[in-house]
Design a protein around this motif. Sequence first.
Motif, PDB file in Angstrom:
ATOM      1  N   PHE A 185       7.554 -21.801 -32.796  1.00 30.59           N
ATOM      2  CA  PHE A 185       8.910 -21.301 -33.044  1.00 30.59           C
ATOM      3  C   PHE A 185       9.012 -19.830 -32.648  1.00 30.59           C
ATOM      4  O   PHE A 185       9.982 -19.402 -32.009  1.00 30.59           O
ATOM      5  CB  PHE A 185       9.266 -21.497 -34.518  1.00 30.59           C
ATOM      6  CG  PHE A 185      10.576 -20.912 -34.907  1.00 30.59           C
ATOM      7  CD1 PHE A 185      11.770 -21.559 -34.588  1.00 30.59           C
ATOM      8  CD2 PHE A 185      10.648 -19.703 -35.592  1.00 30.59           C
ATOM      9  CE1 PHE A 185      12.991 -21.017 -34.942  1.00 30.59           C
ATOM     10  CE2 PHE A 185      11.859 -19.154 -35.949  1.00 30.59           C
ATOM     11  CZ  PHE A 185      13.037 -19.805 -35.626  1.00 30.59           C
ATOM     12  N   LEU A 186       7.994 -19.068 -33.022  1.00 31.32           N
ATOM     13  CA  LEU A 186       7.993 -17.644 -32.671  1.00 31.32           C
ATOM     14  C   LEU A 186       7.970 -17.449 -31.158  1.00 31.32           C
ATOM     15  O   LEU A 186       8.705 -16.622 -30.615  1.00 31.32           O
ATOM     16  CB  LEU A 186       6.782 -16.947 -33.294  1.00 31.32           C
ATOM     17  CG  LEU A 186       6.842 -16.699 -34.800  1.00 31.32           C
ATOM     18  CD1 LEU A 186       5.560 -16.046 -35.269  1.00 31.32           C
ATOM     19  CD2 LEU A 186       8.032 -15.825 -35.152  1.00 31.32           C
ATOM     20  N   PRO A 241      11.567  -4.583 -27.362  1.00 34.22           N
ATOM     21  CA  PRO A 241      10.524  -4.622 -28.402  1.00 34.22           C
ATOM     22  C   PRO A 241      10.559  -5.902 -29.231  1.00 34.22           C
ATOM     23  O   PRO A 241       9.506  -6.394 -29.629  1.00 34.22           O
ATOM     24  CB  PRO A 241      10.824  -3.390 -29.249  1.00 34.22           C
ATOM     25  CG  PRO A 241      12.181  -2.951 -28.865  1.00 34.22           C
ATOM     26  CD  PRO A 241      12.433  -3.413 -27.483  1.00 34.22           C
ATOM     27  N   LEU A 242      11.737  -6.462 -29.442  1.00 31.81           N
ATOM     28  CA  LEU A 242      11.808  -7.661 -30.295  1.00 31.81           C
ATOM     29  C   LEU A 242      11.137  -8.851 -29.581  1.00 31.81           C
ATOM     30  O   LEU A 242      10.367  -9.606 -30.182  1.00 31.81           O
ATOM     31  CB  LEU A 242      13.260  -7.991 -30.616  1.00 31.81           C
ATOM     32  CG  LEU A 242      13.432  -9.183 -31.546  1.00 31.81           C
ATOM     33  CD1 LEU A 242      12.681  -8.950 -32.856  1.00 31.81           C
ATOM     34  CD2 LEU A 242      14.896  -9.444 -31.825  1.00 31.81           C
ATOM     35  N   MET A 243      11.428  -8.972 -28.278  1.00 32.32           N
ATOM     36  CA  MET A 243      10.801 -10.022 -27.488  1.00 32.32           C
ATOM     37  C   MET A 243       9.280  -9.853 -27.509  1.00 32.32           C
ATOM     38  O   MET A 243       8.527 -10.831 -27.681  1.00 32.32           O
ATOM     39  CB  MET A 243      11.319  -9.929 -26.056  1.00 32.32           C
ATOM     40  CG  MET A 243      10.807 -10.979 -25.115  1.00 32.32           C
ATOM     41  SD  MET A 243      11.508 -10.654 -23.482  1.00 32.32           S
ATOM     42  CE  MET A 243      10.556 -11.753 -22.479  1.00 32.32           C
ATOM     43  N   ALA A 244       8.838  -8.592 -27.375  1.00 30.62           N
ATOM     44  CA  ALA A 244       7.407  -8.322 -27.402  1.00 30.62           C
ATOM     45  C   ALA A 244       6.814  -8.741 -28.732  1.00 30.62           C
ATOM     46  O   ALA A 244       5.789  -9.424 -28.799  1.00 30.62           O
ATOM     47  CB  ALA A 244       7.160  -6.839 -27.147  1.00 30.62           C
ATOM     48  N   LEU A 245       7.492  -8.342 -29.804  1.00 29.90           N
ATOM     49  CA  LEU A 245       6.981  -8.660 -31.146  1.00 29.90           C
ATOM     50  C   LEU A 245       6.855 -10.164 -31.330  1.00 29.90           C
ATOM     51  O   LEU A 245       5.820 -10.673 -31.776  1.00 29.90           O
ATOM     52  CB  LEU A 245       7.925  -8.073 -32.204  1.00 29.90           C
ATOM     53  CG  LEU A 245       7.648  -8.523 -33.638  1.00 29.90           C
ATOM     54  CD1 LEU A 245       6.344  -7.940 -34.113  1.00 29.90           C
ATOM     55  CD2 LEU A 245       8.777  -8.125 -34.562  1.00 29.90           C
ATOM     56  N   LEU A 246       7.926 -10.890 -30.963  1.00 27.38           N
ATOM     57  CA  LEU A 246       7.920 -12.340 -31.184  1.00 27.38           C
ATOM     58  C   LEU A 246       6.845 -13.014 -30.341  1.00 27.38           C
ATOM     59  O   LEU A 246       6.124 -13.900 -30.819  1.00 27.38           O
ATOM     60  CB  LEU A 246       9.294 -12.918 -30.863  1.00 27.38           C
ATOM     61  CG  LEU A 246      10.366 -12.575 -31.882  1.00 27.38           C
ATOM     62  CD1 LEU A 246      11.738 -12.965 -31.351  1.00 27.38           C
ATOM     63  CD2 LEU A 246      10.107 -13.275 -33.198  1.00 27.38           C
TER      64      LEU A 246
END
Lengths: 216, 650
Positions: free
Chosen positions: B399-400, B322-327
């Motif tokens: 950056f994101l 989920p973190l990769m998806a969010l970023l």
Amino acid sequence: MSHCADICLALIFLSVLLGMAANRLMELVKIMAFQGTIVSILPVLLEAGQRDAAGLGFMAVMLTVKGLVMPLALYAAIKKVANLREVEPFVGYRASIFSALALVLAAGFIDRTLAPFMPPTHVMLMPASIATIGAGFFLMMARRKAITQVIGYLMLENGIYLTGIALAGETHSQRLLEFGVLLDLLAGVMIMGIIINRINQTFDDVDTGMLGSLRD
Amino acid sequence: METFFLAISFIIAAGVLPFLFLRSSRLMRGSAVIMTAAGGLTGLLFAARAMTTATPPAATFLLPGGLRVLMQVDAVSAFFLLPIFLVAPVAALYSFHYTRAQGPRAAAGYLFFSLLTAAMAAVVCAADITGFIIAWELMSISSFFLVIHDFGKKESRRAGYIYLLFAQAGAMVIFATFALAYGKSGSLDFASFATMPAQARILVFVLAFIGFGSKAGIIPLHTWLPHAHPAAESHVSALMSGVMIKMGIYGMVRFYAILRPPGPGCAMLLILTGAVTGVLGVVLALGQHDLKRLLAYHSVENIGIIVLGLGIGMLGAATGHPLMALLGFAGGLLHVLNHALFKSLLFMGAGSVQRGAATLNIEQLGGLMKRMPLSGTCFLAGSLAICGLPPFNGFVSEFLVYSGGFQGVANSEAQMFTALAAVISLAVIGGLAVACFTKVVGVVFLGEPRSEKAKIAPPAGRCMQAAMVLLAVACLGIGLGAPWFIALARRAAGPLLATPTPMPAPLDTAAYAIALAAAGFLLLLAILAAGRGLLAHGRPAESATWGCGFSSPTPRMQYTGSSFAAEIVGFYRPFVIIRRDFSGIHGLFPPLSSFRSHTIDLVELGIRRWLARSVMALTGKIRWLQHGHIQLYIAYIFFAMLGLLLWLMV
């Protein structure tokens, strides 16, 4: 009354045959006037016809437009352009008459196949209308001059008018249809008039074959 | 939702009012600018509110003919409304002085400009097929008319033709997407597409990606961009490149949010396309001589970055990170907003150059920083932003995306390679972009003027300057306010994520660190500038530069843009063809000789040589059908009708 209607329908078939066989433009115009007149008075003569003031008034309007105004306009157009005599066919006159007979046969066949889906109407009305439509198309396709295309269009319209009579039990809806077609016709004839004028100006002739040189 | 319709009414009024003031050019342009500004502000207010409310505002109305149109504004839609309502008023402000010399014809431009703006807002808000198609076509057609605004010029008509071709071909694929989705789900509402079986969802998403990709300008569907942008007026280019191509991105995002195609396949498709689009876009940009064409290719490049971000997000979602998806999603979406700002700024800068020096050919410009310092500085700011350098906004979003990519590299063994490829291509894109804008700023704004017109170029009109300063400040503002804008992008990415994901603490502090470092850097710059002003008071010393031993150097001896880029472009030669025409130098006393080089877009060449030629050969075979004889045309109609009749009867 029914006899009169039958006679009218026979005359319409005759006009179709004559129109397709005609080799002079003036002759064709006269045939158009004749056909227009017959087609206009036919609705009153049918058994289901409306013979009150409204019906007769409508007939009068149609008679004026189809039997008088349109032929006169055509007459004027032909007079204006000097070298308009022959209709100049792509399909020869003998073959044209033969096609006319084939067309009448085909109209009968189409009428028979369509009959189950149609409201009951006068016996020969549908074949006559189909034959007239076909003849209109034939004139548009098989004659060289632009003016014969206008005449073909008018004949097509006569055929559509007859179909309208056949389809409409209710006379009002038929009138609505007819007015729509008339408007269409007006636009069509005007456009054709402009095109004829333009072709004439550009090529000093009204031969639509010349238009082939305009394609890209 | 009423606020939204009020904004749209204002914007439509901005298109209609100019026709009432055809006599007075000033009043005409002024009315358009003021109404667009009013519409933009109202729209921004609405979008800001829609971002923060829990229940998305919605509206339903009936069109004549019984068609129902559903509109709904969730966080994604609201986020895409931001660039529309931000850029349109600024572009209108810019046009006030830009279209000064046009006379009454400018009114037509304003009409289509406002229609385009309104249509884009409607595209973003449409929640069913009917509304979406109407808005989408209105958008395509009004932008087509904007492209052919200078219809007297042959290039403009050609550009318009190419644009229409790509727009309608893309629309055709989108229609096919809708038809398929409607056939499988039996409903016109977007929301019900989610109920389709998995295979159908993947197919629909891929089709949508191709269709929307044509609008967004992914390679190989990008060839309309470098034609359309030089032809259009600069504020139109700003709106089209800054905002309209993002509607393609919106389509992809919207369809992803609805369909959620399972498996990593779609994500890998996006990452691959994004990488190719980004790298080739910037390489092709390097080889351009026309400033607006160059910027158009940079739009292709940035679309690549955005698609990469979305691909990383989808990969994260598909592999359960989920973190990769969010970023990835947040980076991609924020880059949409960022690119809208700096690309419109750059196109406006190009427009100022064009108005001043009467050419867009980079090789004939030079030294414009002295002639138009404010425009030049703004252009420089935009260049830094597009290169993804701090303290500007491009850095924040890139950056994101980078962080998302590194999340993938670190956590997902199965997809490590894909994530790594994404990160590497991002790095390549960034490096090449810096090279490209070094070329642009160096050749156009620094050095000596290479033509007479460039020597006497007047500074841009006041409204043009104001618009550019506004955008430059916005670019800087997002760089300085990184934490808030990252939060905004996270909110926008909310509907794309399966579960609400909090930002981990290290990244949150990183956002603040970015903002702090940017502010510190600016402060340092200001202190240095002030110190230089105090210490080196008076004029800087003037002396001749090293002239390579030439006794009388001329501006023509300067390094050209092509020679600067030649080495880098040459490296990518298999993908970019450089064509050189050199007359050669013969004899001891050589006569006049010439050298000309231009880069050829391989995709465009391929389309022209293979696709167009084979289609032409095929259609040439049935060309005899079109012969010019009316009688036979009527025969076609007759026999077609007869055939249909017989078919019905049998």
